[in-house]
Scaffold this active site. Structure first.
Site, short mmCIF file in Angstrom:
data_model
loop_
_atom_site.label_atom_id
_atom_site.label_comp_id
_atom_site.label_asym_id
_atom_site.label_seq_id
_atom_site.Cartn_x
_atom_site.Cartn_y
_atom_site.Cartn_z
N GLU A 18 43.63 36.40 49.11
CA GLU A 18 44.36 36.63 47.87
C GLU A 18 43.50 37.47 46.93
O GLU A 18 42.65 36.93 46.20
CB GLU A 18 44.69 35.29 47.20
CG GLU A 18 45.68 34.44 47.98
CD GLU A 18 46.31 33.39 47.08
OE1 GLU A 18 47.55 33.36 47.01
OE2 GLU A 18 45.58 32.62 46.44
N HIS A 23 41.54 28.18 45.52
CA HIS A 23 42.38 29.18 44.88
C HIS A 23 41.61 29.84 43.74
O HIS A 23 40.79 29.20 43.07
CB HIS A 23 43.66 28.54 44.35
CG HIS A 23 44.72 29.52 43.95
ND1 HIS A 23 44.68 30.18 42.74
CD2 HIS A 23 45.83 29.96 44.60
CE1 HIS A 23 45.73 30.99 42.67
NE2 HIS A 23 46.44 30.87 43.77
#
Length: 257
Positions: free
Chosen positions: A167, A94
């Site tokens: 993302e 992430h």
């Protein structure tokens, strides 16, 4: 065969026992067509056990991070311990791990491999920053991140245990969202890279999901795009009604197949 829609909820460093209890009660009552959508929730490590005990069995639980091994690594989770606990998923790479904790592409690749070696499935996150997008380096960045993962995988079939989460960093927690066309363009580009650098079967079957200020109000438009196979949801995953609506956004996509 159509790719099974995937919706993940990343609670990050949020939640309390009381708030989690209310969320789970609402999610357990919700009408979710789990034959058409795979739902995975990632609570804080401290809350994983209580969530596992109370969540409906069709919904899986992920950890938000692991280390590459067990041993003298205070504060970390090993892939083998996560698997031993009965979990099947981990979020790896992430942008917050990359930016705040300095995880390199190479380290992310090693963590993905460590998870797969422990029979954990992986939600592997990739994406560019705002400055990289403005410099037209989106493809360069995501190809570099994908290459670091590929370098660590010795078997093509390992890719079948990975969900790729695109993302864009500039859209995470900012309220900004890539337009459906912008997101589709990058997802299609990722699929082309996989076809050229792994193989066409992986490119056709791997699920590529979008994350970046996903909300109920934009999920259906995003889900309507051919190469968007679901979402990794941040802030909106903390509100049960919002998350349930996002999980249902696949119905529009499914009806068009």
């Amino acid at each position: 065969m159509p790719r099974l829609f995937f919706v993940g909820g990343n609670w990050k460093c949020n939640g309390s026992r009381e708030a989690n209890r209310g969320f789970i009660e609402e999610l357990n009552r919700a009408e979710l067509p789990t034959d058409k959508v795979e739902v995975v929730i990632a609570p804080m490590s401290l809350h994983v056990e209580s969530v596992v005990r109370s969540i409906r069995p069709e919904i899986s639980i992920a950890v938000q991070n692991v280390f590459i091994n067990k041993g003298a690594f205070t504060g970390e989770l090993s892939p083998s311990a996560v698997k031993d606990f009965g979990l099947d998923w981990a979020i790896i790479g992430h942008s917050e791990r990359r930016q705040i904790f300095g995880e390199s592409d190479e380290f992310v690749g090693k963590k993905v491999e460590a998870c797969l070696r422990a029979s954990l499935k992986v939600i592997a996150c990739i994406g560019e920053t705002e400055s990289e997008r403005k410099a037209n380096k989106t493809e360069e960045v995501i190809f570099r991140q994908l290459s670091a993962i590929k370098k660590e995988l010795t078997r093509v079939q390992d890719w079948h245990h990975i969900v790729l989460a695109y993302e864009p960093v500039w859209a995470i927690g900012t309220g900004l969202t890539a337009t459906p066309d912008q997101a589709q363009q990058v997802h299609e580009t990722i699929r082309r890279w996989l076809a050229s650098n792994v193989n066409s079967d992986v490119a056709d079957t791997i699920r590529i999901i979008y994350g970046g200020s996903v909300k109920a109000s934009n999920a259906r438009d995003l889900a309507s795009k051919k190469d968007i196979d679901g979402f990794l949801v941040g802030g909106a995953s903390l509100v049960a009604a919002e998350f349930i609506e996002i999980a249902r956004s696949h119905l529009l996509k499914h009806s068009r197949l």
